[in-house]
Design a protein around this motif. Structure first.
Motif, mmCIF file in Angstrom:
data_model
loop_
_atom_site.group_PDB
_atom_site.id
_atom_site.type_symbol
_atom_site.label_atom_id
_atom_site.label_comp_id
_atom_site.label_asym_id
_atom_site.label_seq_id
_atom_site.Cartn_x
_atom_site.Cartn_y
_atom_site.Cartn_z
ATOM 1 N N PHE A 176 -3.375 -1.675 -0.877
ATOM 2 C CA PHE A 176 -2.192 -2.316 -0.300
ATOM 3 C C PHE A 176 -2.324 -3.838 -0.329
ATOM 4 C CE2 PHE A 176 -0.581 -4.281 3.658
ATOM 5 C CZ PHE A 176 0.776 -4.204 3.403
ATOM 6 N N PRO A 211 -3.854 8.296 7.168
ATOM 7 C CA PRO A 211 -3.167 8.345 5.875
ATOM 8 C C PRO A 211 -2.530 9.697 5.596
ATOM 9 C CG PRO A 211 -5.520 8.526 5.555
ATOM 10 C CD PRO A 211 -5.316 8.265 7.029
ATOM 11 N N SER A 220 -7.139 4.774 5.696
ATOM 12 C CA SER A 220 -8.420 4.812 4.980
ATOM 13 C C SER A 220 -8.676 3.479 4.295
ATOM 14 C CB SER A 220 -8.426 5.940 3.950
ATOM 15 O OG SER A 220 -7.432 5.700 2.977
ATOM 16 N N GLN A 269 4.104 3.272 4.509
ATOM 17 C CA GLN A 269 3.558 4.593 4.795
ATOM 18 C C GLN A 269 2.157 4.455 5.404
ATOM 19 O OE1 GLN A 269 5.551 7.239 4.494
ATOM 20 N NE2 GLN A 269 7.068 5.708 3.794
ATOM 21 N N LEU A 313 -7.045 2.895 0.652
ATOM 22 C CA LEU A 313 -5.605 2.644 0.676
ATOM 23 C C LEU A 313 -5.297 1.253 1.207
ATOM 24 C CD1 LEU A 313 -4.267 6.097 1.928
ATOM 25 C CD2 LEU A 313 -4.263 5.186 -0.405
ATOM 26 N N ARG A 314 -6.092 0.782 2.183
ATOM 27 C CA ARG A 314 -5.883 -0.568 2.696
ATOM 28 C C ARG A 314 -6.174 -1.612 1.611
ATOM 29 N NH1 ARG A 314 -9.136 -0.065 8.447
ATOM 30 N NH2 ARG A 314 -7.760 1.510 9.413
ATOM 31 N N SER A 333 4.685 0.883 0.948
ATOM 32 C CA SER A 333 3.922 -0.086 1.732
ATOM 33 C C SER A 333 4.024 0.156 3.228
ATOM 34 C CB SER A 333 4.393 -1.507 1.411
ATOM 35 O OG SER A 333 5.712 -1.716 1.905
ATOM 36 N N LYS A 336 -1.678 4.295 6.074
ATOM 37 C CA LYS A 336 -2.778 4.060 5.127
ATOM 38 C C LYS A 336 -4.041 3.651 5.908
ATOM 39 C CE LYS A 336 -0.151 1.103 2.993
ATOM 40 N NZ LYS A 336 1.014 1.052 3.910
ATOM 41 N N GLU A 362 -3.233 13.631 0.029
ATOM 42 C CA GLU A 362 -3.040 13.229 -1.367
ATOM 43 C C GLU A 362 -1.816 13.901 -1.980
ATOM 44 O OE1 GLU A 362 -5.585 13.105 -5.566
ATOM 45 O OE2 GLU A 362 -6.482 13.908 -3.729
ATOM 46 N N HIS A 409 1.317 12.210 -0.586
ATOM 47 C CA HIS A 409 1.435 10.868 -1.172
ATOM 48 C C HIS A 409 1.963 10.945 -2.595
ATOM 49 C CE1 HIS A 409 -0.038 7.264 -3.285
ATOM 50 N NE2 HIS A 409 0.128 6.645 -2.114
ATOM 51 N N SER A 441 1.362 0.447 9.770
ATOM 52 C CA SER A 441 0.929 1.437 8.769
ATOM 53 C C SER A 441 -0.578 1.406 8.560
ATOM 54 C CB SER A 441 1.635 1.177 7.437
ATOM 55 O OG SER A 441 1.212 -0.062 6.880
#
Length: 844
Positions: A595, A639, A588, A584, A591-592, A582, A586, A642, A645, A634
């Motif tokens: 989250f 981000p 894009s 890291q 990803l938001r 959480s 993010k 891939e 991640h 974050s």
């Protein structure tokens, strides 16, 4: 002395122990020597024979020891039960059927066993001759004969060959072992016999001297008759004898009355009519000039044993006993009233000791050293011994009048007066070392007794009974051997551990606290594992510390209570992974969105886990004050790729998939995790806290002042608990120096240092609920994380607390020992004060 006499069996058992120990060492050396023969390639012994013999010996070495011990014990019993003199005089019943040829194997056995015996006999000629005198005195045979005692070389040789037969069945191997073991035993037995002689000397046994046989003929070997042997030495009548009336008292081989018989020690009788003198009607003085140091010491030991036996009569030590039950002196006269208040010595015309117990309010038991001072002075030699007698007598004046010691326990300590005197005469470190076993034993039984309010029922009665048994074992045993007191102290501590464990176990405190401590220790081990695994991760230090130190506790509790595959344990592992992800980057939109969807269940599980471990509110607020800005930051950063991640997610899953350590991984040496007391308090349910009487730090008003001071010690000891030597500067003019060694400081009785010296079963004062309470330490957990105390007699109340809580109570003077100093130190201090006062009055 009869065959089943305790002293005889004890002495023989000690000798057998030394012989068996010697055989063990010899067998090991011979086994190695046979291997050396193989390696060197010598031609004296065939290689295959040495190889097979070594194999048989190593494989059956336990059998060798066992058969040797059994055979030697059997032969010794046979020797004692059927003396060879009687067997030699009575012809055996025979018939024609009993006559047969002797088998070769029997001849081989006799030859080899005799050869072993001869090797030992030639190597130990002087030791065997000296041992014969001691065995004659021990067996009361009336003479010293090297060919007739049960420990002679012939008996050892026959027993050893019987053991060799059990090791191997090959005649050649038996011959080789008989040769090698016989030669090795012959080299080792002189030292073994020397140890046996030293053991008999330490027991106070005196040898029977070799006598010249003047008349040959029947009757020379019969005991009790005036045979052709030279009469006893005239020194017997020159030195005087003890002729007490207490002939019913038990004794040992050191020479006093047993069952109405006079037991002779060497050529000096300590009781009964003199062979060459006249009866004096009372105990006459012993002239020390004609006695050797060993003989004098044996007579003093016999006197001490006699007085100890007198003190064992029921009621003999009771200061309020009627005259008919009062102990008698060696002259056969009952002790007068002065002997019961410790104010004067016994005996007509006896002068008062240099510092009698004037001013004492009364003793709880008779001071035997005071009562028999004159007789002890006569039996001892030198001014130093006389001073030691007076000093120990003065110490027991103080011990038996100490108000801290319960009367029931004071009577048990009074039974140790003469054993303690014996040790003090032989070992000067008794006065200088706080760690002396005798001092520790007396101190321990007195301190443990302070924890009981009732000796008529319950644990107090059981404790008093056990102490009485241990004291009786000391009195009946070799009480001049320091090792005896170490053994009895260990037995006492074992009894206290069992007793306190049983008392606490009935209330379920041990099992409850044990489970809590196990959780703490598992958390500590898992925390260390998790901290190491998280080091390679690129995360902030505050988050790494939270996961390893706080969230590890939630994981351990979930796994230990629900199981590793339970829903809560799975969710808490997922929380740890999601919490790291959480924070890291993010930036894009997908990803938001992910989250924001995971955040509500994450915070819900996170708050649940923090409540489970009882993390304090201030710490939680500080943690979330860092987490929320990290989440906001974050969302602004680009981000991760891939690949990065997915690799991080995989790494986190592997870390938190590690199994939580189980109970089998806990070592007794592992310390418990240092956790706030209020945090631990939240781990207990209301029922658990009530059952164990758990006291949290928040239950104590630390800002309050302890308004009751317990510095006043009724026993006269130093309030600071610094020991008897803390007041030396206040005691001028003392004519004896009984200072304790500065290398052994007194154990603290209060303050932070007390935490490292508290002991099971001891009594302490604890300030709780605005009052002082007397408590007894009943249990200490394996890692010293929890301490359990009990208070009350019939309706006991349990008080439990953490180590941190107890340390804080020591630091704030809310916890202290009931005794400001141990009994022996208190007695020493009071005796020295009395000496200083008498010295000052004498100068004026």
């Amino acid at each position: 002395m009869t065959l089943n006499d305790h002293q005889l069996r004890t002495a023989l058992d000690g000798a057998l122990h030394h012989i068996r120990t010697t055989l063990t060492a010899v067998a090991t050396r011979v086994s190695e020597a046979l291997g050396s023969t193989l390696q060197s390639g010598g031609t004296a012994v065939p290689r295959d024979l040495a190889n097979s013999t070594q194999f048989d010996l190593r494989r059956n070495i336990g059998t060798l020891h066992q058969v040797f011990a059994d055979e030697l014990s059997r032969r010794i019993t046979q020797e004692l039960a059927a003396p060879r003199e009687a067997a030699r005089r009575v012809p055996a019943a025979t018939s024609w059927q009993t006559l047969s040829l002797v088998d070769d194997t029997e001849m081989e056995e006799r030859m080899l066993s005799d050869r072993i015996g001869q090797q030992i006999s030639h190597a130990c000629e002087s030791e065997l001759r000296e041992l014969a005198g001691y065995m004659g005195a021990l067996l009361q045979s009336g003479h010293s004969d090297p060919d007739r005692h049960p420990l002679r070389a012939e008996v050892l040789g026959a027993s050893m060959y019987r053991a060799i037969e059990a090791v191997t069945v090959t005649p050649e191997s038996r011959t080789l072992l008989a040769r090698e073991l016989g030669a090795a035993m012959a080299k080792s037995m002189p030292e073994c016999y020397a140890r046996i002689l030293q053991m008999l000397q330490d027991r106070g046994l005196q040898p029977i001297e070799l006598k010249v046989r003047q008349v040959e003929g029947p009757g020379n070997q019969l005991p009790g008759l005036n045979s052709g042997y030279a009469t006893l030495s005239s020194t017997r009548s020159q030195h005087g004898e003890f002729e007490g009336s207490s002939s019913h008292m038990a004794s040992d081989a050191s020479g006093y009355q047993r069952d109405g018989r006079s037991v002779s020690t060497g050529t000096h009788s300590l009781s009964g009519p003199s062979t060459g003198g006249s009866r004096t009607g009372r105990a006459g003085p012993i002239s020390r000039s004609g006695l050797s140091a060993t003989q004098a010491d044996a007579q003093l030991m016999a006197l001490l044993r006699h007085l100890t036996a007198v003190a064992s009569v029921p009621g003999a030590l009771d200061a309020l006993a009627p005259r008919s039950s009062r102990p008698v002196s060696l002259s056969g006269q009952p002790l007068g009233p002065a002997a019961f208040n410790g104010a004067a010595a016994a005996g007509p015309g006896a002068a008062a000791p240099p510092y009698a117990a004037d001013g004492l309010t009364g003793l709880m038991a008779v001071n035997l050293i005071r009562a028999h001072r004159e007789e002890l002075m006569q039996a001892s030699s030198g001014k130093l011994d006389h001073m030691v007698i007076d000093v120990v007598g003065s110490l027991f004046d103080q011990i038996l009048s100490d108000s801290r010691v319960p009367p029931q326990m004071a009577r048990q300590i009074a039974r140790l007066q003469l054993p303690v005197l014996r040790v003090a005469l032989n070992d000067s470190s008794f006065f200088s070392s706080r760690r002396h076993p005798v001092r520790r034993f007396v101190n321990r039984i007195a301190s443990l007794a302070c924890a009981f309010d009732d000796f008529d029922d319950g644990p107090g009665k059981h404790f008093l009974k056990r102490v009485s048994e241990l004291v009786q074992e000391i009195v009946d045993g070799d009480f001049d051997q320091i090792e005896l007191y170490d053994a009895k102290l260990a037995a006492l501590e074992g009894f206290i551990a069992e007793q306190t464990h049983d008392d606490a176990q009935q209330q379920g405190a041990i099992s409850t606290l044990g489970s809590k401590e196990t959780e703490l220790r598992l958390q500590q081990r898992y925390m260390l594992q998790l901290r190491t695994a998280l080091l390679p991760l690129q995360v902030d230090q505050w988050l790494r510390d939270f996961l390893s130190q706080v969230w590890s506790q939630a994981l351990v509790l979930a796994v230990s209570r629900d199981g590793p595959t339970a829903d809560r344990a799975v969710r808490y592992r997922r929380v740890a992974r999601d919490l790291v992800m959480s924070v890291q980057p993010k930036g894009s939109p997908p990803l938001r969105k992910k989250f924001l969807m995971l955040l509500p269940p994450l915070m819900k599980d996170l708050n649940e886990g923090l409540a489970l471990v009882g993390w304090p509110e201030p710490a939680q607020r500080e943690f979330f004050s860092r987490l929320l800005p990290a989440h906001a930051e974050s969302l602004k950063l680009p981000p991760l790729s891939e690949l990065d991640h997915n690799m991080m997610v995989k790494q986190l899953e592997g870390i938190f998939a590690m199994p939580v350590p189980g109970n089998e991984s806990i070592s007794p040496a592992d310390p418990a995790l240092e956790v706030d007391a209020d945090v631990i308090a939240k781990r207990f349910s209301a029922e658990e806290a009530k059952s164990v009487g758990f006291v949290s730090e928040s239950a104590v008003d630390w800002s309050g002042v302890v308004d009751i001071d317990l510095n006043d010690d009724a026993s006269g000891g130093p309030a600071s608990g610094s020991g008897a030597d803390s007041t030396d500067a206040m005691l001028p003019g003392i004519d004896i120096d009984i200072n304790l060694s500065s290398a052994e400081p007194a154990e603290p009785t209060r303050g932070p240092a007390l935490m490292d010296h508290i002991k099971l079963g001891f009594a302490y004062q604890m300030h709780l609920k605005d009052e002082w309470q007397k408590v007894r330490l009943a249990h200490v957990s394996a890692a010293r994380s929890f301490f359990v105390f009990t208070r009350g007699t019939k309706h006991q109340e349990t008080i439990s607390m953490t180590a941190r809580m107890l340390v804080r109570m020591c630091e704030t003077s809310r916890f202290r020992a009931v005794e400001s100093a141990y009994l022996m130190e208190r007695a020493t201090l009071r005796a020295r004060k009395q000496l200083a006062a008498l010295g000052a009055s004498t100068r004026h």
